[in-house]
Write a protein that holds these residues in place. Sequence first.
Motif, PDB file in Angstrom:
ATOM      1  N   ASP A 112       0.910  -1.100   0.076  1.00  0.00           N
ATOM      2  CA  ASP A 112      -0.038   0.119   0.087  1.00  0.00           C
ATOM      3  C   ASP A 112       0.982   1.195  -0.160  1.00  0.00           C
ATOM      4  O   ASP A 112       1.596   1.349   0.712  1.00  0.00           O
ATOM      5  N   TRP A 113       0.596   2.155  -0.978  1.00  0.00           N
ATOM      6  CA  TRP A 113       1.618   3.295  -1.240  1.00  0.00           C
ATOM      7  C   TRP A 113       1.408   4.256   0.089  1.00  0.00           C
ATOM      8  O   TRP A 113       2.574   4.812   0.198  1.00  0.00           O
ATOM      9  N   ARG A 114       0.419   4.206   0.741  1.00  0.00           N
ATOM     10  CA  ARG A 114       0.216   5.101   1.940  1.00  0.00           C
ATOM     11  C   ARG A 114       1.204   4.675   3.065  1.00  0.00           C
ATOM     12  O   ARG A 114       1.524   5.612   3.914  1.00  0.00           O
ATOM     13  N   ILE A 115       1.309   3.398   3.295  1.00  0.00           N
ATOM     14  CA  ILE A 115       2.354   3.135   4.340  1.00  0.00           C
ATOM     15  C   ILE A 115       3.636   3.631   4.185  1.00  0.00           C
ATOM     16  O   ILE A 115       4.402   4.171   4.911  1.00  0.00           O
ATOM     17  N   SER A 116       4.076   3.391   2.784  1.00  0.00           N
ATOM     18  CA  SER A 116       5.585   3.702   2.594  1.00  0.00           C
ATOM     19  C   SER A 116       5.672   5.211   2.739  1.00  0.00           C
ATOM     20  O   SER A 116       6.874   5.825   2.936  1.00  0.00           O
ATOM     21  N   LEU A 117       4.603   6.110   2.367  1.00  0.00           N
ATOM     22  CA  LEU A 117       4.393   7.507   2.369  1.00  0.00           C
ATOM     23  C   LEU A 117       4.679   7.959   3.875  1.00  0.00           C
ATOM     24  O   LEU A 117       5.384   8.956   4.162  1.00  0.00           O
ATOM     25  N   LEU A 120      -0.540   0.034  10.971  1.00  0.00           N
ATOM     26  CA  LEU A 120      -1.754  -0.872  11.484  1.00  0.00           C
ATOM     27  C   LEU A 120      -3.182  -0.350  11.425  1.00  0.00           C
ATOM     28  O   LEU A 120      -3.868  -1.186  11.051  1.00  0.00           O
ATOM     29  N   PHE A 121      -3.536   0.791  11.362  1.00  0.00           N
ATOM     30  CA  PHE A 121      -4.761   1.238  11.204  1.00  0.00           C
ATOM     31  C   PHE A 121      -5.069   1.026   9.470  1.00  0.00           C
ATOM     32  O   PHE A 121      -6.109   0.593   9.079  1.00  0.00           O
ATOM     33  N   ILE A 122      -4.094   1.781   8.681  1.00  0.00           N
ATOM     34  CA  ILE A 122      -4.288   1.631   7.185  1.00  0.00           C
ATOM     35  C   ILE A 122      -4.365  -0.030   6.802  1.00  0.00           C
ATOM     36  O   ILE A 122      -5.121  -0.544   6.083  1.00  0.00           O
ATOM     37  N   SER A 123      -3.349  -0.998   7.556  1.00  0.00           N
ATOM     38  CA  SER A 123      -3.276  -2.324   7.263  1.00  0.00           C
ATOM     39  C   SER A 123      -4.759  -3.147   7.509  1.00  0.00           C
ATOM     40  O   SER A 123      -5.027  -4.013   6.965  1.00  0.00           O
TER      41      SER A 123
END
Length: 286
Positions: free
Chosen positions: A147-152, A235-238
């Motif tokens: 997920d690109w949001r995690i890396s960002l 963790l929220f995103i995942s």
Amino acid sequence: MHLTDVIKKFRKGIILAVSLVMIENIAWIIEPYLLGVVIDSLIDKEFIDPATSTFGPLIAWVGLFLINSGVGSLRRVLDTKIFLGMFTKIATFVAENSLEKGLSVSKTSARAELSFQYITFLQFRMPEIVDHTISIFGAIIAMYLFDWRISLICLAIIIPLYIINKFYVKRVRVLQKEYHDQYEDVVDVISKQDPEQVREYYTQLSKPQIKISNLGALNFGVMRFFLLLIFLAVLFISIDLDGFSAGELFSIVAYLWTFVTAAENIPELLESYTSLQDISARLKKD
């Protein structure tokens, strides 16, 4: 003598050591992904499709694990031979050069001993720098694949961490100089054979070290706070925003933990490098 001079002089041994470190850590950063695939294939075989093959993913993971372990063992055997040989030559050079410059026996002895920090840095800190660099950016790239949001989020946190560590290095540089200034008098103080003076000397010698330790503790606590924010956001995103499988969740948490562990060890590496800079400046000045 500067760190770059040492690297140029002993480049063959250093290149070999660093190459082994890179192979070891590239294998290490890929492992969580393969293990996640193994977990998912085992779950699919048990609950979804009994015909699912787990042999291929398992062999791939075991093979990578063996590469990581084998190269790591080989590196630890070679490192001792490479770097102790380097120290013998460096310490001899520093001692000879200091005596030629007419420095006192105390300063000559202290600087020959302090030159061991070149070896400590090259044998332990430089592999850690390679390890943490691969871990941080490898983890960011791996999490981007999920997920690109995690890396960002992980990339964004690097900015405050950089500011925190820049302040830390500035303060530590002054304290390292103070410590080395006092350390160069160790032989002179002991040669006077006055227990009270020796006690006072080591009391004063410990003060800059205590201040560095306190700064390190404060820096560690602030960094851990920012890293906690990363953990909660990822963790929220995942869990809430993405429908990841058990194996994917394992891989994400493993990569996140790799990122956090590497980031929180940066101050220790900076402290070591700052100390080496001061030693290099002393030797160059003389």
